[in-house]
Design an enzyme around this catalytic site. Structure first.
Site, PDB file in Angstrom:
ATOM      1  N   CYS A   3      76.109  -8.214   4.647  1.00 16.31           N
ATOM      2  CA  CYS A   3      75.758  -6.905   5.213  1.00 16.31           C
ATOM      3  C   CYS A   3      75.508  -5.859   4.139  1.00 16.31           C
ATOM      4  CB  CYS A   3      76.873  -6.432   6.140  1.00 16.31           C
ATOM      5  SG  CYS A   3      77.248  -7.660   7.380  1.00 16.31           S
ATOM      6  N   HIS A  45      76.007   0.766   8.005  1.00 17.20           N
ATOM      7  CA  HIS A  45      75.737  -0.599   8.479  1.00 17.20           C
ATOM      8  C   HIS A  45      76.112  -0.680   9.952  1.00 17.20           C
ATOM      9  CE1 HIS A  45      75.603  -4.856   8.924  1.00 17.20           C
ATOM     10  NE2 HIS A  45      76.923  -4.992   9.032  1.00 17.20           N
ATOM     11  N   ASN A 102      73.606  -6.527  15.232  1.00 20.88           N
ATOM     12  CA  ASN A 102      73.906  -6.567  13.800  1.00 20.88           C
ATOM     13  C   ASN A 102      72.934  -7.550  13.134  1.00 20.88           C
ATOM     14  OD1 ASN A 102      74.947  -6.983  11.261  1.00 20.88           O
ATOM     15  ND2 ASN A 102      77.057  -7.309  11.932  1.00 20.88           N
TER      16      ASN A 102
END
Ligand code: UT7
Length: 354
Positions: free
Chosen positions: A137, A279, A309
């Site tokens: 990420c 994020h 995500n």
């Protein structure tokens, strides 16, 4: 060079400064972004048919309404090349003027060769070199900063940083703990030197990894530790495995903490930030960080409802959404934040340049 010394270079307030070791340094700025998202949707209602879950649980626990997933055969390099070509078209920069391609991903087309090489070929960037960056990420944010260093030293003038993940290829659609979270897509950014006297570009960054959290979010097999066998396939060890609690605990604590430290050492507070670009892993993680940082909700971009995500893809997608919504304009102070597998974490301050 220590991390602090690198940071000192990156917070240079002026366009150029002189250092003993590296010569004349330039400040890097982001001069374009664009995205690539597959059209096909996977909604919460679709997932209700695959695993024991509900739209209500997914919305309440994560904030995700839908995600995009690729058709079979569409790869990370396809999406990366699409985003890169859009940037070249809108900026007028020729593919042959690209010096470096950094491809941040945990879902490369193949382990070998690097996805950056595949993109280089697809877009005709015949003079570029490149490599993949694996930081889950945090990949896009780390990639931006790595690219910025090549601009800062004067080594390069045009660096493409791509953050794309095709998570649907590494997600187990029988595991409700992971399959409801992830989606496919991402985007790219073009980094160039800021103009003489221009107040735009990378200001400061703070990055951390803590490998003691490695097992909490991993793909257990397929690497040198546990090479692929029939047994690893039968045990579904080539998919993403996550201890959601452990990652959630780390993420809620770390996102606010690393941002606070970065703001503090630059004499800033959450109130000074024009746009917070976190994020997008879970809306609850973002809300918790924003509250602790005192960040007003109208200055936070949240698009997890739309994309889920997308790992290395979330930050370019978030930047693009912010631009579309009129939340990002030239001169804005942008705070990026990321947390994820590794564990890895990071925060960066950027003065928006276009
Ligand atoms: O970008 C990479 C970094 N990743 C992250 O930041 C993710 C961090 N973790 C999370 O976002 C959250 O931990 C999850 C979204 C993964 C899980 O949410 P949670 O609130 O931590 O749920 P939980 O794991 O504590 O589970 C609560 C309950 C459990 O049932 P019991 O034991 O209370 O009966 C789970 O079995 O919810 C159940 N559950 C589900 N129920 C319906 C777990 N997943 C699901 C599901 N649908 N998909």
């Amino acid at each position: 060079m220590s991390r602090d010394e690198v940071s000192v270079v990156s917070i240079a307030p002026k366009h150029e400064l002189i250092t003993g070791k590296m010569g004349k340094l330039s400040r890097a700025k982001i001069s374009a972004i664009d995205i690539a998202v597959p059209p096909k949707l996977l909604t919460n209602a679709d997932l209700e048919k695959l695993v024991a879950t509900t739209d209500q649980w997914i919305m309440e626990r994560t904030g995700i309404r839908q995600r995009h997933i690729v058709e079979p055969g569409v790869t990370s390099s396809d999406l990366g090349a699409e985003a890169a070509l859009k940037i070249l078209a809108k900026t007028g920069v020729a593919a042959t003027d690209i010096d470096l391609i950094i491809f941040s991903t945990i879902s490369p087309d193949m382990f070998l060769p690097a996805t950056a090489c595949l993109v280089q070929n697809k877009i005709g960037a015949t003079k570029a070199w490149g490599f993949d960056l694996s930081a889950a990420c945090s990949g896009f944010l780390y990639g931006l900063q790595v690219g910025a260093q090549f601009i800062a030293t004067g080594a390069h003038k045009n660096v493409l940083v791509i953050g794309i993940d095709v998570m649907s290829g590494i997600i187990d659609y029988t595991d409700r703990a992971t399959c409801v979270i992830f989606g496919d897509g991402g985007g790219a950014a073009l980094l160039q030197p800021a103009g003489e006297g221009e107040d735009a570009g990378f200001i400061d960054f703070l990055f951390e990894v803590d490998g003691s959290g490695g097992d909490a979010l991993c793909i257990p097999a397929g690497g040198s530790k546990t090479p692929a066998t029939h047994e690893t396939v039968d045990k579904r060890l080539h998919y993403v495995h996550q201890d959601g609690h452990a990652v959630f605990k780390m993420a809620t604590r770390k996102m606010a903490e690393i941002c606070s430290r970065l703001l503090e050492r630059n004499g800033l507070t959450g109130q000074d930030v024009d746009l917070f670009v976190p994020h997008q892993a879970n809306k609850r993680i973002i809300d918790s960080a924003a509250e602790r940082l005192g960040m007003p909700s109208e200055r936070i971009i949240i698009n997890i409802d739309e994309y889920g995500n997308t790992t290395a893809g979330t930050l370019p997608l978030a930047l693009n959404s912010a631009r579309d919504k009129g939340m990002l304009k030239k001169g804005d102070l942008v705070l990026f934040a990321t947390v994820g597998a590794g564990f890895s974490a990071g925060a960066a301050l950027v003065r928006w340049g276009y």
